[in-house]
Design an enzyme around this catalytic site. Structure first.
Site, PDB file in Angstrom:
ATOM      1  N   HIS A  34       9.227   6.270   2.224  1.00  0.00           N
ATOM      2  CA  HIS A  34       8.001   6.604   1.486  1.00  0.00           C
ATOM      3  C   HIS A  34       6.819   6.565   2.459  1.00  0.00           C
ATOM      4  CE1 HIS A  34       5.566   6.961  -2.198  1.00  0.00           C
ATOM      5  NE2 HIS A  34       4.715   6.118  -1.630  1.00  0.00           N
ATOM      6  N   ASP A  36       2.731   7.105   2.921  1.00  0.00           N
ATOM      7  CA  ASP A  36       1.457   7.119   2.192  1.00  0.00           C
ATOM      8  C   ASP A  36       0.340   7.686   3.050  1.00  0.00           C
ATOM      9  OD1 ASP A  36       2.053   5.805  -0.368  1.00  0.00           O
ATOM     10  OD2 ASP A  36       2.622   4.112   0.887  1.00  0.00           O
ATOM     11  N   MET A  38      -3.599   8.584   3.164  1.00  0.00           N
ATOM     12  CA  MET A  38      -4.884   8.297   2.496  1.00  0.00           C
ATOM     13  C   MET A  38      -6.025   8.840   3.335  1.00  0.00           C
ATOM     14  SD  MET A  38      -4.200   4.304   1.681  1.00  0.00           S
ATOM     15  CE  MET A  38      -2.708   3.743   0.875  1.00  0.00           C
ATOM     16  N   HIS A  67       3.532  10.877  -0.093  1.00  0.00           N
ATOM     17  CA  HIS A  67       2.593  10.635  -1.199  1.00  0.00           C
ATOM     18  C   HIS A  67       1.183  10.875  -0.679  1.00  0.00           C
ATOM     19  CE1 HIS A  67       0.784   7.257  -3.995  1.00  0.00           C
ATOM     20  NE2 HIS A  67       0.339   8.465  -4.323  1.00  0.00           N
ATOM     21  N   MET A  69      -2.579  10.854  -0.990  1.00  0.00           N
ATOM     22  CA  MET A  69      -3.729  10.323  -1.731  1.00  0.00           C
ATOM     23  C   MET A  69      -4.962  10.916  -1.075  1.00  0.00           C
ATOM     24  SD  MET A  69      -2.250   6.472  -2.084  1.00  0.00           S
ATOM     25  CE  MET A  69      -0.976   6.819  -0.876  1.00  0.00           C
ATOM     26  N   GLY A 143      -4.416   2.990  -2.773  1.00  0.00           N
ATOM     27  CA  GLY A 143      -5.326   2.716  -1.668  1.00  0.00           C
ATOM     28  C   GLY A 143      -4.871   1.576  -0.775  1.00  0.00           C
ATOM     29  N   GLY A 145      -1.623  -1.513   0.032  1.00  0.00           N
ATOM     30  CA  GLY A 145      -0.367  -2.194  -0.255  1.00  0.00           C
ATOM     31  C   GLY A 145      -0.674  -3.621  -0.692  1.00  0.00           C
ATOM     32  N   GLY A 146       0.338  -4.301  -1.181  1.00  0.00           N
ATOM     33  CA  GLY A 146       0.213  -5.728  -1.458  1.00  0.00           C
ATOM     34  C   GLY A 146      -0.592  -6.102  -2.689  1.00  0.00           C
ATOM     35  N   ASP A 176       5.387   3.126  -8.071  1.00  0.00           N
ATOM     36  CA  ASP A 176       4.771   2.832  -6.777  1.00  0.00           C
ATOM     37  C   ASP A 176       3.674   1.782  -6.913  1.00  0.00           C
ATOM     38  OD1 ASP A 176       3.940   2.900  -4.177  1.00  0.00           O
ATOM     39  OD2 ASP A 176       3.177   4.957  -4.226  1.00  0.00           O
ATOM     40  N   GLY A 198       6.762  -1.709  -0.638  1.00  0.00           N
ATOM     41  CA  GLY A 198       6.156  -1.849   0.683  1.00  0.00           C
ATOM     42  C   GLY A 198       6.196  -3.282   1.166  1.00  0.00           C
ATOM     43  N   SER A 199       5.207  -4.067   0.738  1.00  0.00           N
ATOM     44  CA  SER A 199       5.094  -5.453   1.196  1.00  0.00           C
ATOM     45  C   SER A 199       6.350  -6.257   0.906  1.00  0.00           C
ATOM     46  CB  SER A 199       3.931  -6.160   0.498  1.00  0.00           C
ATOM     47  OG  SER A 199       2.859  -5.296   0.386  1.00  0.00           O
TER      48      SER A 199
HETATM   49  C1  DX5 Z   1      -0.486   2.316  -2.595  1.00  0.00           C
HETATM   50  C2  DX5 Z   1       0.658   3.090  -1.985  1.00  0.00           C
HETATM   51  C3  DX5 Z   1       1.955   2.387  -2.090  1.00  0.00           C
HETATM   52  C4  DX5 Z   1       1.990   1.088  -1.339  1.00  0.00           C
HETATM   53  C5  DX5 Z   1       2.916   0.171  -2.037  1.00  0.00           C
HETATM   54  O1  DX5 Z   1      -1.627   3.094  -2.599  1.00  0.00           O
HETATM   55  O2  DX5 Z   1       0.806   4.340  -2.632  1.00  0.00           O
HETATM   56  O3  DX5 Z   1       3.041   3.216  -1.727  1.00  0.00           O
HETATM   57  O4  DX5 Z   1       2.403   1.225  -0.006  1.00  0.00           O
HETATM   58  O5  DX5 Z   1       2.852  -1.067  -1.444  1.00  0.00           O
HETATM   59  P1  DX5 Z   1       3.304  -2.399  -2.173  1.00  0.00           P
HETATM   60  O6  DX5 Z   1       4.773  -2.259  -2.461  1.00  0.00           O
HETATM   61  O7  DX5 Z   1       2.990  -3.435  -1.153  1.00  0.00           O
HETATM   62  O8  DX5 Z   1       2.497  -2.530  -3.431  1.00  0.00           O
HETATM   63 ZN    ZN Z   2       2.763   5.515  -2.257  1.00  0.00          ZN
END
Ligand code: DX5
Ligand code: ZN
Length: 219
Positions: A34, A36, A38, A67, A69, A143, A145-146, A176, A198-199
């Site tokens: 995946h 991301d 941004m 993905h 954004m 925007g 992770g975590g 997600d 992610g995290s």
């Molecule tokens: C958030 C991203 C996610 C993010 C998820 O904007 O689209 O894909 O990396 O990260 P975790 O699993 O840490 O919430």
């Molecule tokens: Zn994502």
């Protein structure tokens, strides 16, 4: 064998050891990478751009689930096709002509995904669902992770599943944000097909084992 897919989000990888982390995903039981993207406009953060995606692509052996954004994603559809994306998701909130955007993604040979923010109602996808290969349901505000998982997501999964079945569509449901071993099983029971993590994966002591544990939970 379960058909549920696990897609580790490289946003939480160690960028100083990007090749190592991509290879960890290759060798794990994960299904997709995946990615991301941004732009600092659609979301209040900037992640990484094309040269980094190119590096990921060079080492990755599994499908790239990208993905976006970003505002005006139409400008970059061809770019991400050339970078090897298998699935390209755009945000519903960033598209004025979503139907046209979906056709443009498919014309480049990719699966067409639509990501929706926590505040966006499922019913807004009624007229496009048959054209959508994957809906990425944001279970956090995009925007970063975590962040912690928004519980209303379960209800949205059920509404989306009903919409998909009602229209005899084949759309996959991807979740997600804030996915962990605590909610993975319940998300799949509610109707999820793909879990992004992610995290939870990359900040764990043994990411390969964490992916294995997530896979086992959703079998
Ligand atoms: C958030 C991203 C996610 C993010 C998820 O904007 O689209 O894909 O990396 O990260 P975790 O699993 O840490 O919430
Ligand atoms: Zn994502």
């Amino acid at each position: 064998m379960s058909h549920i897919k696990i897609a580790p989000s490289l946003l939480a990888a160690d960028f100083g050891n990007l090749q190592r982390d991509v290879e960890m995903v290759n060798q794990s039981e994960a299904d997709w990478h995946h990615i991301d993207i941004m732009d600092g406009v659609f979301v209040p953060n900037i992640s990484y751009g094309m040269p980094v995606v190119k590096t990921i692509q060079r080492h990755a052996t599994k499908p790239l689930d990208v993905h976006l954004m970003i505002v005006d994603p139409d400008r970059y559809i061809k770019t991400f096709a050339d970078l090897g994306a298998s699935v390209l998701s755009v945000h519903y909130e960033a598209c004025n002509h979503l139907h046209r955007t979906l056709q443009a993604i498919k014309a480049e040979g990719m699966k067409a995904g639509v990501a929706i923010n926590p505040h966006t109602n499922i019913s807004l996808l009624e007229d496009t669902i048959k054209d959508i290969d994957l809906v990425c349901l944001m279970s956090v505000n995009p925007g970063f992770g975590g962040q912690s998982f928004i519980v209303n997501t379960y209800e949205k999964i059920r509404s989306l599943k009903a919409l998909i079945n009602g229209k005899s569509a084949k759309t996959l449901i991807e979740i997600d944000g804030g996915v962990t071993s605590k909610n993975a099983k319940a998300l799949v029971d509610a109707g999820a097909d793909v879990l992004v993590a992610g995290s939870f994966v990359f900040k764990s002591d043994n990411p390969t084992q964490t992916i294995h544990e997530l896979k086992e939970l959703v079998y």
